[in-house]
Enzyme design. Structure first.
Site, PDB file in Angstrom:
ATOM      1  N   ASP A 125      -4.173   0.556  -1.396  1.00  0.00           N
ATOM      2  CA  ASP A 125      -4.671   1.304  -0.253  1.00  0.00           C
ATOM      3  C   ASP A 125      -5.789   2.213  -0.782  1.00  0.00           C
ATOM      4  O   ASP A 125      -6.019   2.316  -1.978  1.00  0.00           O
ATOM      5  CB  ASP A 125      -3.531   2.092   0.424  1.00  0.00           C
ATOM      6  CG  ASP A 125      -3.854   2.407   1.874  1.00  0.00           C
ATOM      7  OD1 ASP A 125      -2.931   2.604   2.663  1.00  0.00           O
ATOM      8  OD2 ASP A 125      -5.064   2.427   2.220  1.00  0.00           O
TER       9      ASP A 125
HETATM   10  C1  GLC Z   1      -6.283   3.708   5.216  1.00  0.00           C
HETATM   11  C2  GLC Z   1      -4.962   3.083   5.635  1.00  0.00           C
HETATM   12  C3  GLC Z   1      -4.946   1.589   5.537  1.00  0.00           C
HETATM   13  C4  GLC Z   1      -6.343   1.048   5.752  1.00  0.00           C
HETATM   14  C5  GLC Z   1      -7.198   1.512   4.581  1.00  0.00           C
HETATM   15  C6  GLC Z   1      -8.645   1.033   4.727  1.00  0.00           C
HETATM   16  O1  GLC Z   1      -6.060   4.949   4.614  1.00  0.00           O
HETATM   17  O2  GLC Z   1      -3.772   3.583   5.030  1.00  0.00           O
HETATM   18  O3  GLC Z   1      -4.026   1.107   6.536  1.00  0.00           O
HETATM   19  O4  GLC Z   1      -6.317  -0.372   5.806  1.00  0.00           O
HETATM   20  O5  GLC Z   1      -7.173   2.928   4.444  1.00  0.00           O
HETATM   21  O6  GLC Z   1      -9.207   1.569   5.878  1.00  0.00           O
END
Ligand code: GLC
Length: 733
Positions: A259
């Site tokens: 993430d």
């Molecule tokens: C965010 C989220 C995740 C998302 C990623 C990219 O913080 O936790 O669900 O896909 O970053 O945007």
């Protein structure tokens, strides 16, 4: 479509040519919004980037892809990743709403349209489906998943992966999917987003992991490791999850992306000593690609040079990324044809599907005196009241950033489109609402916060709304929460309706006019003060661009609500976490003496899992088995007759629940093990069949520490929600 041998040869050939820096570049995902001393163009030319995220502009995507393909040494194309959660330009109902349709075919069609629009604009990878199980409505991200149940969650995970990816990775007009957030994110303490999750292995195996396994079985190409500590080990550095379960047990051959910044954050957690250690721990645990933090780019090479990481481990991390790009045919077709975009984004069938999805996701929670569908023949004036009745932004969710609010049909517009030519439709906002702490999405999108009303203004608006209700024949009251009051970093300690909405509902109800309450929200809210004050409550969630039209269709009966809740609806935050598949305990809730564990409210949810009314009635009868006893490994077939005993056509979601009466461990009082949404004309009867085999009858036993199927007696209930009464039993020998 290259064979796996050809694909393998191409991967090996590339890996042999790559420098260590180019290999680490493939493990790196960056974007223009990430502060960097080196321009992204230069990083791409130097082969230091494998994927770009948070970019949705087609021309810029093509420009960066040309840099990668034409100016980098090995011409390896880029993956472009974005959160296309429930639509790209055509915004559909949010995932918790889509799940409430209990219609996997619909969900697959919706995500196929989302994929088609996104791919046309150059996005070839979506960070979806989010398959986190959530049993706590305080957790804002409950809206992004399919709710509390692993069986339903698995079905929705499978449908979404098939929708996004098509029959296989590389299908034209489809995108690579990503099962997230691996794993246990929805179990955060207190429903507080990002907080630690403590999940015993039995709960992980039986509840939180099945939707991820279903996504893998459906062929999902990537996983995303979650932010939080799982049992004190951050998911992004968690060997149990990423190596033991995902690769050794499940045989996953795609790749894992972290993430955002969660590789660097292994140091923030106090898990890794520093960023070099963070890079080492994440890669060793099984994270192939570092999203947004540049930790791999800036620290992996040192670990290799120090002999802490063999180059072979780097190569193993790079291979699935290259293999995926080959399967996606990005080497052959790296660019998009910008001339096709408009016709695809404006395809009328996309909005038609959005309208149908919003109709099928709605859940009728209350309908005293059959107020709905509205009888309009002698109605001359209809008041549409509420802070969400005229909102476009709030009919989408916080994650619908590539949608255009101007595309949205509001509730007022939808009702005017439907009846405005013969009934006077007037609107009053009534109350305002705002978050106490700013929304991450408002800040990211630079959306200004509205100026709060003065005390006098607030009272005047409330009075005006009540006065309008008093002089109207009928009221549609649209309440709930703003789109930014759920989603990421949007957990709530209370589930109360924000602002003065309860006051508004009470005052409008006190006028004595018939009131249909329409709920626009991302998660269950506390209705305990209002549910009995209005005759009808229609849950429409954040219904997407066609929300207003779909709501009008449902209110007048041009469409009938057939959705069912996929979360147990709490009476208030004090009941969270709450879920139907709990154990019996030594004193089951049903004991006549003690009807509640709490002294102040019932222990039962306000509305049970699987619940939803219809404009007609259904009866269940004649539940029967093809055998009352079976051996382990055999399949038992259950049949039931379902009849529409009302005057109107309607859909019913027939549900089957199972309970193992005894075993190596206590088993949940009920577990969903089958469902089917069927359409029945008035008077029509259908036989619905379910199959209960080893998959449905096995579970992870915390006593045996492995998967088991046990020779025991089982209860079976079949009906229209998790309190179904129609019962039979069978034995496994
Ligand atoms: C965010 C989220 C995740 C998302 C990623 C990219 O913080 O936790 O669900 O896909 O970053 O945007």
């Amino acid at each position: 479509m290259a064979s796996s041998a050809q694909e393998n040869d191409r991967v090996n050939d590339l890996v042999q040519q790559m420098t260590l820096e180019e290999k680490i570049g493939q493990l790196t995902q960056l974007g223009q919004y990430i502060p960097d001393t080196v321009p992204i163009d230069d990083r791409i030319r130097q082969g230091q980037v494998g994927s770009i995220l948070w970019l949705s502009d087609p021309a810029e995507i093509n420009r960066l892809q040309h840099l990668a393909v034409e100016q980098s040494r090995l011409h390896i194309p880029l993956l472009f990743g974005l959160d296309v959660i429930h639509g790209f330009r055509t915004i559909f109902p949010m995932p918790l709403a889509l799940a409430a349709s209990w219609d996997p075919t619909l969900v697959e069609r919706v995500q196929a349209v989302a994929a088609r629009e996104a791919r046309a604009c150059g996005i070839n990878w979506t960070f979806a489906p989010m398959v986190d199980i959530a049993r706590d409505s305080r957790w804002g991200r409950i809206i992004e998943g399919a709710g509390e149940d692993p069986f339903l969650g698995a079905a929705m995970a499978k449908a979404q992966v098939r929708g996004f990816q098509g029959a296989e990775i590389g299908s034209p007009g489809h995108v690579l999917a990503c099962a997230k957030h691996f794993a246990g994110y929805g179990a955060a303490d207190g429903g507080r987003d990002y907080d630690s999750a403590y999940v015993p292995e039995t709960l992980l195996r039986n509840v939180y992991l099945p939707p991820f396994r279903a996504a893998l079985d459906a062929g999902v190409g990537t996983f995303m490791s979650a932010y939080m500590d799982l049992n004190d080990v951050p998911a992004t550095g968690n060997r149990f999850l990423l190596d033991r379960v995902l690769r050794r047990e499940w045989g996953f051959r795609g790749f894992v992306v972290s993430d955002a910044n969660s590789v660097a954050d292994l140091a923030t957690h106090g898990f890794a000593r520093d960023l070099q250690d963070a890079a080492f721990r994440a890669l060793s645990a099984g994270v192939n690609m570092d999203m947004a933090s540049r930790t791999y780019l800036e620290h992996l090479a040192t670990s290799v040079q120090k002999g802490r990481i063999p180059v072979a481990v780097i190569d193993e991390a790079v291979r699935p990324i290259l293999a995926t790009k080959i399967r996606m045919e990005l080497f052959e077709h790296p660019y998009i044809d910008e001339s096709q975009i408009q016709s695809i984004l404006a395809a009328p069938e996309h909005r038609q599907l959005a309208r149908s999805a919003a109709q099928r996701s709605a859940v009728l929670l209350r309908n005293e005196g059959q107020l709905l569908p509205l009888k309009l023949h002698d109605v001359k004036s209809l008041a549409v009241i509420g802070p969400l009745a005229d909102s476009q932004q709030d009919l989408m969710s916080a994650w619908a950033m590539t949608g255009n609010p101007k595309d949205v049909i509001t509730v007022v517009e939808g009702i005017r489109n439907k009846v405005g030519n013969r009934i006077q439709v007037e609107y009053a906002q009534g109350v305002e609402m705002s978050r106490k702490y700013p929304s991450m999405f408002d800040v990211l999108m630079g959306r200004p916060q509205p100026t709060p009303w003065t005390e006098a203004q607030s009272q005047a608006e409330l009075d005006r709304a009540v006065e309008l209700a008093g002089r109207s024949d009928l009221v549609v009251l649209v309440v709930g929460e703003l789109a930014t009051m759920s989603g990421e970093l949007a957990s709530q300690a209370s589930l109360e309706l924000p602002g003065r909405q309860v006051e508004l509902i009470k005052a409008v109800a006190a006028t004595g006019k018939p009131v249909a309450l329409v709920l626009v929200n991302g998660r269950p809210l506390d209705l305990s003060q209002v549910a009995e004050r209005v005759p009808a409550i229609l849950e429409v969630w954040h219904p997407g661009v066609e929300g207003g039209n779909a709501i009008a269709d449902l209110l007048v009966g041009d469409a009938a609500p057939g959705g069912k809740l996929t979360v147990s609806w709490p009476r208030g935050a004090g009941q969270c976490p709450i879920y139907y598949a709990h154990n019996l305990t030594h004193q089951p809730d049903a004991s006549p003496m003690f009807t509640s564990r709490y002294w102040d409210i019932p222990s039962s949810p306000l509305y049970p899992f699987g619940f939803g009314l219809s404009y007609t009635t259904f009866t269940y009868s004649n539940v029967r088995l093809d055998q009352a006893e079976a051996r382990r490994g055999e399949t038992i077939h259950v049949s039931v007759d379902v009849e529409n005993t009302g005057e109107r056509p309607g859909d019913e979601v027939v549900q089957l629940y199972l309970h193992q009466c005894a075993g190596s461990t206590s088993r949940p009082v009920r577990e969903l093990k089958g469902f089917a949404r069927i359409a029945l004309a008035p008077g029509e009867k259908k036989v619905v069949q379910f199959a209960l085999g080893p998959d449905e009858l096995s579970f992870w036993s915390s006593a045996e520490n492995t998967w088991v199927q046990e020779a025991e007696t089982f209860d079976v209930w079949v009906g229209g929600d998790s309190t179904a009464a129609l019962h039979t039993t069978f034995k496994i020998k």
